[in-house]
Write an enzyme that holds these catalytic residues in place. Structure first.
Site, PDB file in Angstrom:
ATOM      1  N   ALA A  38       5.093 -15.128   0.886  1.00 22.82           N
ATOM      2  CA  ALA A  38       5.307 -16.332   0.730  1.00 22.82           C
ATOM      3  C   ALA A  38       6.200 -16.962   0.269  1.00 22.82           C
ATOM      4  O   ALA A  38       7.895 -17.521   0.530  1.00 22.82           O
ATOM      5  CB  ALA A  38       4.750 -17.631   0.304  1.00 22.82           C
ATOM      6  N   ARG A 109      -5.038  -6.731  -0.133  1.00 25.98           N
ATOM      7  CA  ARG A 109      -4.331  -7.539  -1.026  1.00 25.98           C
ATOM      8  C   ARG A 109      -5.510  -7.883  -2.085  1.00 25.98           C
ATOM      9  O   ARG A 109      -4.700  -7.810  -3.422  1.00 25.98           O
ATOM     10  CB  ARG A 109      -4.098  -8.829  -0.824  1.00 25.98           C
ATOM     11  CG  ARG A 109      -4.452  -9.843  -0.934  1.00 25.98           C
ATOM     12  CD  ARG A 109      -3.484 -11.357  -0.441  1.00 25.98           C
ATOM     13  NE  ARG A 109      -2.498 -11.191  -0.575  1.00 25.98           N
ATOM     14  CZ  ARG A 109      -2.160 -12.458  -0.382  1.00 25.98           C
ATOM     15  NH1 ARG A 109      -2.114 -13.570   0.688  1.00 25.98           N
ATOM     16  NH2 ARG A 109      -0.872 -12.811  -1.139  1.00 25.98           N
ATOM     17  N   ASP A 262       7.221 -21.752   4.905  1.00 26.64           N
ATOM     18  CA  ASP A 262       8.137 -20.939   3.969  1.00 26.64           C
ATOM     19  C   ASP A 262       9.948 -21.637   4.268  1.00 26.64           C
ATOM     20  O   ASP A 262      10.676 -21.702   3.285  1.00 26.64           O
ATOM     21  CB  ASP A 262       7.761 -19.753   3.580  1.00 26.64           C
ATOM     22  CG  ASP A 262       6.645 -19.755   3.820  1.00 26.64           C
ATOM     23  OD1 ASP A 262       5.608 -20.414   2.638  1.00 26.64           O
ATOM     24  OD2 ASP A 262       5.710 -19.149   3.764  1.00 26.64           O
TER      25      ASP A 262
END
Length: 318
Positions: A38, A109, A262
């Site tokens: 992002a 992640r 974004d």
């Protein structure tokens, strides 16, 4: 000190593999590698419009880390505060290709290098070089250390009389439960100048359903400006002395919705930093959001300044 960066942000850039063919991710055999995240998207959107953007993060000393660092430089994003560690790996994700609706996304992640970002990594001189700070709820969600970093960065920038924007960017899977998420995100929003939630996020975070009430909830708590993304309905904005709706741009074919929010943030932030009227800033945000959904990669559709001007001249709103 004269600011040498228009904006700085921090968070987790990731290596993304998006499918080149439609179908379930476990069946797809061909992928394209690209940059994702992002805050990375917002930085790239700002940079393509000619603003000077810096990104603060930690990457693993691995293939993905080197790929990301090189990709950031290619986007002309300042990487002076991109740090590397041998102890953790760089995050990555894979994304499906769809003909309608939102794509399937699977993240890798957990315990990543970026999740170890802490106050000890905060470089006061670097943040002081920036006119503006942008951050998102994803960074707040990564770890308690990242949450402390976010709080410290926001307080530092406000004390230095800089502007701060925040996109809640809710990711429930990164939180223990909804109550914890709502509390942390609303705390992160306190003291921010520009708040950029989506309408569904606003409903979750405030309990209200209308854009007007959601905006008032945050204005009453000290936010100067709330801009709410309404998807196909465009966007709504409200400050102490202005409010209104801005229509969306017509999109004939949606390719991929990821990255639209974004892009919207990059459009709004760039315009406000340039001193454009509020309605024009929201219009630019809508334009970048529309361009984003017409491309496969998260940031592939983000325009240069010339491409944006061409789109604004030719596109229609509805």
């Amino acid at each position: 000190m004269t600011a040498t960066l228009d904006a700085v942000t921090f968070g987790e850039p990731m290596a993304m593999f998006y499918a080149n063919e439609a179908g379930s991710l476990d069946e797809v055999r061909s992928f394209t590698k690209a940059l994702a995240g992002a805050e990375t998207n917002v930085s790239a959107g700002l940079s393509r419009l000619g603003l000077r953007a810096g990104l603060v993060t930690k990457l693993g000393e691995d293939t993905f880390g080197r790929f990301i660092a090189d990709a950031l430089r290619q986007e002309k994003i300042d990487t002076q505060n991109v740090m590397f560690t041998k102890d953790r790996s760089t995050g990555m994700l894979i994304k499906s290709k769809v003909t309608s609706g939102d794509p399937e996304v699977e993240y890798f992640r957990k315990h990543s290098a970026a999740s170890t970002l802490s106050i000890a990594d905060f470089n006061e001189a670097y943040f002081a070089e920036a006119r503006h700070l942008h951050f998102t709820g994803i960074s707040v969600a990564l770890s308690p250390e990242c949450r402390d970093f976010a709080r410290h960065a926001k307080q530092f920038m406000k004390k230095a009389d800089k502007t701060v924007s925040f996109d809640p960017n809710l990711r429930p899977k990164l939180w223990a439960d909804t109550q914890t998420m709502v509390k942390a995100i609303n705390e992160a929003s306190e003291g921010c100048d520009w708040l950029l939630p989506g309408i569904h996020e606003g409903k979750i975070l405030t309990g209200y359903t209308s854009p007007e009430d959601i905006a008032s909830f945050y204005l009453d708590r000290g936010t100067s400006l709330v801009i709410i993304k309404l998807g196909t309905e465009g966007a709504y904005y409200k400050s102490a002395d202005a409010e209104g709706y801005v229509k969306r741009f017509r999109v004939d074919h949606v390719v991929d919705t990821v990255g639209a929010g974004d892009g919207f943030a990059a459009g709004v932030i760039s315009a406000l930093l340039e001193g454009l009227p509020l309605a024009e800033a929201v219009k630019r945000g809508n334009a970048l959001g529309a361009l984003a959904v017409m491309s496969a990669g998260d940031m592939d559709g983000y325009p240069t300044r010339a491409e944006l001007e061409s789109f604004l001249l030719s596109a229609s709103t509805n």
